[in-house]
Design an enzyme around this catalytic site. Structure first.
Site, mmCIF file in Angstrom:
data_model
loop_
_atom_site.group_PDB
_atom_site.id
_atom_site.type_symbol
_atom_site.label_atom_id
_atom_site.label_comp_id
_atom_site.label_asym_id
_atom_site.label_seq_id
_atom_site.Cartn_x
_atom_site.Cartn_y
_atom_site.Cartn_z
ATOM 1 N N CYS A 271 0.861 -1.201 0.000
ATOM 2 C CA CYS A 271 0.000 0.000 0.000
ATOM 3 C C CYS A 271 0.887 1.237 0.000
ATOM 4 O O CYS A 271 0.478 2.293 0.490
ATOM 5 C CB CYS A 271 -0.904 0.031 1.233
ATOM 6 S SG CYS A 271 -2.206 -1.195 1.209
ATOM 7 N N SER A 272 2.134 1.110 -0.518
ATOM 8 C CA SER A 272 3.010 2.287 -0.527
ATOM 9 C C SER A 272 2.989 2.906 -1.925
ATOM 10 O O SER A 272 2.090 3.677 -2.236
ATOM 11 C CB SER A 272 4.421 1.918 -0.063
ATOM 12 O OG SER A 272 5.024 0.958 -0.919
ATOM 13 N N ARG A 273 3.917 2.533 -2.774
ATOM 14 C CA ARG A 273 3.904 2.961 -4.174
ATOM 15 C C ARG A 273 4.299 1.762 -5.025
ATOM 16 O O ARG A 273 5.172 0.956 -4.624
ATOM 17 C CB ARG A 273 4.921 4.093 -4.413
ATOM 18 C CG ARG A 273 4.478 5.450 -3.894
ATOM 19 C CD ARG A 273 3.369 6.067 -4.757
ATOM 20 N NE ARG A 273 2.989 7.393 -4.310
ATOM 21 C CZ ARG A 273 1.986 7.658 -3.469
ATOM 22 N NH1 ARG A 273 1.238 6.689 -2.974
ATOM 23 N NH2 ARG A 273 1.692 8.899 -3.138
ATOM 24 N N GLU A 302 0.697 2.766 -12.903
ATOM 25 C CA GLU A 302 -0.748 3.008 -12.786
ATOM 26 C C GLU A 302 -1.227 3.891 -13.940
ATOM 27 O O GLU A 302 -0.491 4.800 -14.340
ATOM 28 C CB GLU A 302 -1.048 3.686 -11.439
ATOM 29 C CG GLU A 302 -0.911 2.698 -10.305
ATOM 30 C CD GLU A 302 -1.228 3.276 -8.929
ATOM 31 O OE1 GLU A 302 -2.029 4.226 -8.844
ATOM 32 O OE2 GLU A 302 -0.676 2.766 -7.960
ATOM 33 N N HIS A 320 -5.768 1.613 -5.832
ATOM 34 C CA HIS A 320 -5.174 2.724 -5.055
ATOM 35 C C HIS A 320 -6.230 3.425 -4.179
ATOM 36 O O HIS A 320 -6.452 4.641 -4.287
ATOM 37 C CB HIS A 320 -4.511 3.726 -6.017
ATOM 38 C CG HIS A 320 -3.407 4.522 -5.382
ATOM 39 N ND1 HIS A 320 -2.304 4.965 -6.062
ATOM 40 C CD2 HIS A 320 -3.239 4.984 -4.099
ATOM 41 C CE1 HIS A 320 -1.515 5.661 -5.253
ATOM 42 N NE2 HIS A 320 -2.067 5.676 -4.046
ATOM 43 N N ALA A 322 -6.306 2.992 -0.666
ATOM 44 C CA ALA A 322 -5.961 2.808 0.750
ATOM 45 C C ALA A 322 -6.392 3.977 1.632
ATOM 46 O O ALA A 322 -6.756 3.782 2.788
ATOM 47 C CB ALA A 322 -4.456 2.550 0.895
HETATM 48 N N1 LIG Z 1 -1.791 3.475 -1.157
HETATM 49 C C1 LIG Z 1 -2.139 4.657 -0.702
HETATM 50 O O1 LIG Z 1 -3.214 5.169 -0.968
HETATM 51 C C2 LIG Z 1 -1.214 5.395 0.210
HETATM 52 C C3 LIG Z 1 -1.760 6.189 1.228
HETATM 53 C C4 LIG Z 1 -0.895 6.884 2.042
HETATM 54 C C5 LIG Z 1 0.480 6.775 1.858
HETATM 55 N N2 LIG Z 1 0.961 5.991 0.872
HETATM 56 C C6 LIG Z 1 2.430 5.846 0.701
HETATM 57 O O2 LIG Z 1 2.972 5.460 1.959
HETATM 58 C C7 LIG Z 1 4.188 6.158 2.158
HETATM 59 C C8 LIG Z 1 4.518 6.234 3.634
HETATM 60 O O3 LIG Z 1 3.652 7.136 4.309
HETATM 61 P P1 LIG Z 1 3.899 7.528 5.843
HETATM 62 O O4 LIG Z 1 2.949 8.596 6.183
HETATM 63 O O5 LIG Z 1 3.936 6.290 6.681
HETATM 64 O O6 LIG Z 1 5.367 8.123 5.712
HETATM 65 P P2 LIG Z 1 6.538 8.117 6.802
HETATM 66 O O7 LIG Z 1 7.538 9.082 6.284
HETATM 67 O O8 LIG Z 1 5.965 8.322 8.164
HETATM 68 O O9 LIG Z 1 7.125 6.626 6.739
HETATM 69 C C9 LIG Z 1 7.993 6.173 5.739
HETATM 70 C C10 LIG Z 1 9.055 5.322 6.419
HETATM 71 O O10 LIG Z 1 9.842 4.687 5.411
HETATM 72 C C11 LIG Z 1 11.162 4.640 5.926
HETATM 73 N N3 LIG Z 1 12.106 4.427 4.832
HETATM 74 C C12 LIG Z 1 12.577 5.309 3.927
HETATM 75 N N4 LIG Z 1 13.454 4.716 3.114
HETATM 76 C C13 LIG Z 1 13.556 3.419 3.513
HETATM 77 C C14 LIG Z 1 14.308 2.306 3.077
HETATM 78 N N5 LIG Z 1 15.160 2.415 2.053
HETATM 79 N N6 LIG Z 1 14.146 1.133 3.717
HETATM 80 C C15 LIG Z 1 13.289 1.033 4.770
HETATM 81 N N7 LIG Z 1 12.560 2.051 5.230
HETATM 82 C C16 LIG Z 1 12.691 3.241 4.604
HETATM 83 C C17 LIG Z 1 11.345 5.985 6.614
HETATM 84 O O11 LIG Z 1 12.448 5.969 7.507
HETATM 85 C C18 LIG Z 1 10.009 6.147 7.306
HETATM 86 O O12 LIG Z 1 10.010 5.630 8.620
HETATM 87 C C19 LIG Z 1 3.936 7.517 1.464
HETATM 88 O O13 LIG Z 1 5.139 8.148 1.110
HETATM 89 C C20 LIG Z 1 3.101 7.146 0.272
HETATM 90 O O14 LIG Z 1 3.916 6.912 -0.849
HETATM 91 C C21 LIG Z 1 0.143 5.306 0.041
HETATM 92 O O1 LIG Z 2 0.343 9.211 -0.779
HETATM 93 C C1 LIG Z 2 -0.868 9.217 -0.580
HETATM 94 O O2 LIG Z 2 -1.408 9.992 0.230
HETATM 95 C C2 LIG Z 2 -1.756 8.233 -1.278
HETATM 96 O O3 LIG Z 2 -1.197 7.466 -2.215
HETATM 97 C C3 LIG Z 2 -3.145 8.656 -1.557
HETATM 98 O O4 LIG Z 2 -3.772 8.736 -0.336
#
Ligand SMILES: NC(=O)c1ccc[n+]([C@@H]2O[C@H](COP(=O)([O-])OP(=O)(O)OC[C@H]3O[C@@H](n4cnc5c(N)ncnc54)[C@H](O)[C@@H]3O)[C@@H](O)[C@H]2O)c1
Ligand SMILES: O=C(O)[C@H](O)CO
EC number: 1.1.1.29
Length: 386
Positions: A271-273, A302, A320, A322
């Site tokens: 659910c990241s990228r 995507e 997408h 989440a």
């Molecule tokens: N699918 C979706 O709809 C959705 C929704 C929200 C966020 N996201 C994705 O989730 C990501 C994370 O969001 P968050 O709010 O938890 O961010 P965050 O910055 O709190 O957490 C990201 C974590 O990844 C760690 N990280 C960075 N590089 C790394 C590596 N090489 N190996 C291991 N860990 C590493 C960082 O240290 C950090 O703790 C966002 O950047 C976004 O791309 C997706």
């Molecule tokens: O990074 C984000 O916030 C998502 O992918 C959409 O919520």
């Protein structure tokens, strides 16, 4: 010459001009802007992904700020156009901002906002939903039922994995990764192994306290471990959920070699990228290992899936979604609008982007600050002392 793009206008005589490249949920964000003398233009174009050319046409000759989406390519061309139009602020309606070239924004002095915090639990809940759906084969069983194939209870019918006592692995234990870990540990009594560049101290304390609680009540305590390498997580965990940001260090973090290190019956959730996984290698791995399962909310290119993925029974795929709960999406719209408004009004940047609740209280006036500006330091923006 760029084609004109269709728009809906709010508060036509407003002093500041802000453009939103999409209609966003709720009305609070609209009201907050128009109450502060903003003329708001919302793009109503039918196409889902706007091109750079479309957005340049939206920006026009005078634009103070833009609220944009993660599907858009915010680089040199757009920041240069925004700056030429007098713009000082852009905000993604998303926490992730890998679609934004922050160096280009810095070059033109444009503040870049994002929307952390408000989507943490919602996104973690979808990762947990995909974990359960994959472990208990819910999508396959639903399809079977609808196809009229169920002719009575059987001992072997859709046997899946019990989560209790298994190990959940989290790669990227930031806001969302930690929330997901807590859900899986507390909800299903799973043991935790995580890998992050930084120590997740609060998460470790949470699992330790929960383990003590279980022990005090005569139950087997859960355990946790901070892995020294990502491979350690891949080898030990039964379910692995990916939550890092997308950057150069996490592109294809899960590739053919790393998939081969995982247990044959493991479950992988993303659910990241999308580009965090080499999706073509994943399709091949799923084909070769029918007991390996995957739950994907995001895809490498995507809106497309790599050939073969859609046909695989051991893959659950959702588009997408989440962060798609009403409260969260309305909150994301509010945070994005307040990032842009705050910069236009000359407000400082909120002191802690992880504590954005005061901006989300629908009954109160939001603080006079930008909730989250990722390049605040680079632009030497003042920080709120509130
Ligand atoms: N699918 C979706 O709809 C959705 C929704 C929200 C966020 N996201 C994705 O989730 C990501 C994370 O969001 P968050 O709010 O938890 O961010 P965050 O910055 O709190 O957490 C990201 C974590 O990844 C760690 N990280 C960075 N590089 C790394 C590596 N090489 N190996 C291991 N860990 C590493 C960082 O240290 C950090 O703790 C966002 O950047 C976004 O791309 C997706
Ligand atoms: O990074 C984000 O916030 C998502 O992918 C959409 O919520």
């Amino acid at each position: 010459m760029a084609k004109p793009v269709s728009i809906e206008v709010w508060n036509p005589n407003g002093k500041y001009r802000v453009v939103s490249t999409k209609s966003m949920p709720g009305t609070r964000w609209i009201n907050l802007l128009i109450q502060q003398d903003v003329r708001l233009e919302i793009c109503t174009e039918k196409k889902t992904i706007l091109s750079v050319e479309d957005i340049i046409a939206l920006i026009g000759d005078k634009c103070d700020g833009v609220i944009g989406q993660l599907t858009e390519d915010w680089g040199e061309e757009l920041f240069s156009a925004l700056s030429k139009a007098g713009g000082k602020a852009f905000s993604n309606m998303a926490v992730g901002y890998n679609n934004v070239d922050v160096n280009a924004a810095n070059k033109y002095g444009v503040a870049v906002g994002n929307t952390p915090g408000v989507l943490t639990e919602t996104t973690a809940e979808l990762a947990a939903s995909l974990s359960l759906a994959a472990a208990r084969r819910i999508v396959e069983a639903d399809e079977f039922m609808r196809a009229g194939l169920y002719d009575g209870w059987l001992p072997h019918l859709f046997v899946g994995n019990l989560l209790k006592g298994q190990t959940v692995g989290v790669i990227g234990a930031g806001r969302i990764g930690s929330a997901y870990a807590r859900m899986m540990v507390e909800g299903f009594k799973m043991n935790l192994i995580y890998f992050d560049l930084y120590q997740a101290t609060r998460l470790e304390k949470f699992v330790t306290a929960y383990a003590d609680f279980l022990k005090a009540n005569g139950e087997t305590p859960v355990t946790w471990k901070r892995a020294t390498s990502m491979d350690e997580v891949l080898q030990e965990a039964d379910i692995i959920s990916l939550h890092p940001i997308l950057d150069k260090t996490t592109y294809h973090l899960v590739n053919k070699e790393r998939l081969a290190k995982m247990k044959k019956e493991a479950i992988l959730i993303n659910c990241s990228r999308g580009p965090v996984i080499d999706e073509a290698a994943l399709v091949e791995h799923l084909r070769q290992n029918p007991l390996f399962r995957v739950g994907l909310d995001v895809f490498e290119e995507e809106p497309y899936m790599k050939p073969g993925l859609a046909e695989l029974k051991n893959a659950i795929v959702v588009p997408h979604i989440a962060s798609a709960s009403k409260w969260t999406r309305e909150g994301m719209a509010t945070l994005a609008a307040l990032n842009v408004l705050g910069k236009i009004k000359g407000y400082p940047v909120w002191f802690d982007a992880n504590r954005v609740e005061p901006f989300l209280n629908e009954n109160g006036k939001p603080p006079a600050a930008c909730p989250s500006i990722v390049n605040a330091k680079a632009l030497s923006l003042p920080v709120s002392k509130l």
